[in-house]
Design a protein around this motif. Sequence first.
Motif, short mmCIF file in Angstrom:
data_model
loop_
_atom_site.label_atom_id
_atom_site.label_comp_id
_atom_site.label_asym_id
_atom_site.label_seq_id
_atom_site.Cartn_x
_atom_site.Cartn_y
_atom_site.Cartn_z
N GLU A 442 9.22 -7.87 -3.21
CA GLU A 442 7.72 -8.48 -3.10
C GLU A 442 7.14 -8.01 -1.61
N GLU A 444 7.29 -5.00 -0.65
CA GLU A 444 6.91 -3.43 -0.90
C GLU A 444 5.44 -3.41 -1.08
N ILE A 446 2.31 -1.95 -2.85
CA ILE A 446 2.03 -1.54 -4.30
C ILE A 446 1.49 0.11 -4.22
N THR A 451 -1.59 -3.05 -0.02
CA THR A 451 -1.41 -4.35 -0.65
C THR A 451 0.03 -4.30 -1.10
N TRP A 453 3.00 -6.53 -3.10
CA TRP A 453 3.42 -7.20 -4.36
C TRP A 453 3.17 -8.60 -4.12
N LEU A 456 -0.06 -11.16 -4.79
CA LEU A 456 -0.43 -11.50 -6.07
C LEU A 456 0.05 -13.09 -6.22
N THR A 476 -7.33 -9.95 -4.17
CA THR A 476 -6.64 -8.65 -4.08
C THR A 476 -7.74 -7.92 -4.16
N HIS A 489 -0.68 -1.54 -13.85
CA HIS A 489 0.39 -2.59 -13.21
C HIS A 489 0.60 -3.89 -14.08
N ARG A 492 3.68 -6.08 -14.63
CA ARG A 492 4.40 -6.72 -13.40
C ARG A 492 3.34 -7.64 -12.75
N ILE A 493 1.89 -7.44 -12.82
CA ILE A 493 0.92 -8.58 -12.46
C ILE A 493 1.18 -9.83 -13.03
N LEU A 496 4.56 -11.88 -12.11
CA LEU A 496 4.53 -12.35 -10.76
C LEU A 496 3.76 -13.66 -10.85
N CYS A 497 2.65 -13.49 -11.75
CA CYS A 497 1.61 -14.69 -11.65
C CYS A 497 1.82 -15.59 -12.32
#
Length: 538
Positions: A442, A444, A446, A451, A453, A456, A476, A489, A492-493, A496-497
């Motif tokens: 997280e 790292e 994007i 931004t 990770w 998010l 973001t 993405h 993955r978004i 995460l959310c």
Amino acid sequence: MNPKAQGRATQESLSATLWDLVVIGGGITGAGVAQQAARQGWKVLLIEQQDFAWGSSSRSSKLVHGGLRYLKEGDFKTTWHSVRERERLMRQAPELIEAQSFLFADCVGRKPGRWMFQLGLMIYEAMSGQGGERRQRGHFYADAALAQTLAPGLNPSGLRGAMVYQDAKTDDARLVYRVLMEAQQDGAVSLNYTAAQSLQLTAGRISGVTLRDTLTGHTCVVNTRAVINATGAWADRLRSDVGGRAMLRPLRGSHLIVPFWRLPVAQSVSLMHPQDGRPVFLYPWEGSTLIGTTDLDHPESLDVEASITPAEVSYLIAAVNDQFPGAGLTQADVTACYAGVRPVVADDKAEASKATRDHVVLDESGLITLAGGKLTTFRLMAQDALALAAQHVGKQFAPDDTAIFSPTPALPTHWSAAVRARLAARYGAWAEVLSRKALAPELEFIPGTQTLWLELPIAAQHEAVVHLDDLLLRRTRLGLLLAGGGLAHLQRIQALCEPHLRWGQTRWDAELARYLSIITAHYQPPPSPPLARPVHRT
């Protein structure tokens, strides 16, 4: 908006409270008012009918500057206030308000000439109180060879050198959120997607506001001693409830974003457009290159989200290719675009770019309207409005010159300096608590952006995200920075959310459809009509 997120307050709790102040408008102006009032101990409710920073405050030029060009118009007051506030913001939140070097090419036969521009810079820097270290990195003149070293590819016709000076930039939406977080910490309540349906008057004075939750349609009446109208370009609508006459001139400012690799600039390059002599700039922002702005009267309905026109796209591309003829920039290079409507006070200036950027404060039956002004001067604007509101609130208002932002705590030293600076910029005093449980992936960046990770899931959990566009266009800026609105993405978004949003797949599908319609209509360049010409008119 912060680790102690308030959630959506119940209508019963809103109606049961006598508020000292209801602030209508969740952009930088309203956020500044709420923060300054809450710092005084006032009981404050802020409402925004769309999302926080949805309007001009997420669509500005993202510059925290004094308005060097306002000197030319003789608007010394606005410049004085702006440069002083710029210095204050850079001291208090240096990761969020970043210094940016500007370069203005000096070309044979083009105005303003070197000496006139340098005179303006001397006044500009004197107003800001630059001295010591700041003065050592003040303006200077670079010959043509040095100018092209500072800005490779710079080669406008007749280039003989360049003026180099300092200003600042920010992420305008994050500035709004940082100020709102401070307001909440001091006790303010802030609600997005909550509209002011009507104003309530008692004996000819404002006594309440009928609120409508735009998500459910439910309404309630809240009682208040005063209302501050901080709705920007929409301010005249609310004023009509108390018989106010229209005073705003809506102006549209449009911008382009291109990948940094396509137009790599370390300096901000500012220029006067060769077609009409109006100011344009391009500079590095969030890992991309931002190009702006236009300055046009906006006669379209404010009920419709503003969009760039084909002529504006051509106009801005022409400005870039004038300064960097080897770039050969085309519309195909544009990742995204955006347009915002500025709340400029109407005056007698025929040209939109010459309209005053000073602000106006009016008291109409207890409705305090704060209109005009600049992103940079939000604190001073708020203080002017609150000084006028104090007589209705019945409490003293003493202008607060203490820091707007609480100190940022130390972050783990084994994290990179870039990660620590990013978290400090985004979350300030809450950076440590929000990132405490972050996993290595997280932290790292994007690809293609600056931004993390981590931003998010933080937004999904703590920052009142209601729609996917809230997340990708304002919490973001992935929808602006990545081709296709960042949807490559999406998987993955979502992963995460979803643990925080708990939308479910059906809701995600609906949000994706909504988001696609928004970015297609308002954040992508429009198709060019046949024989489109790069024109720029008021």
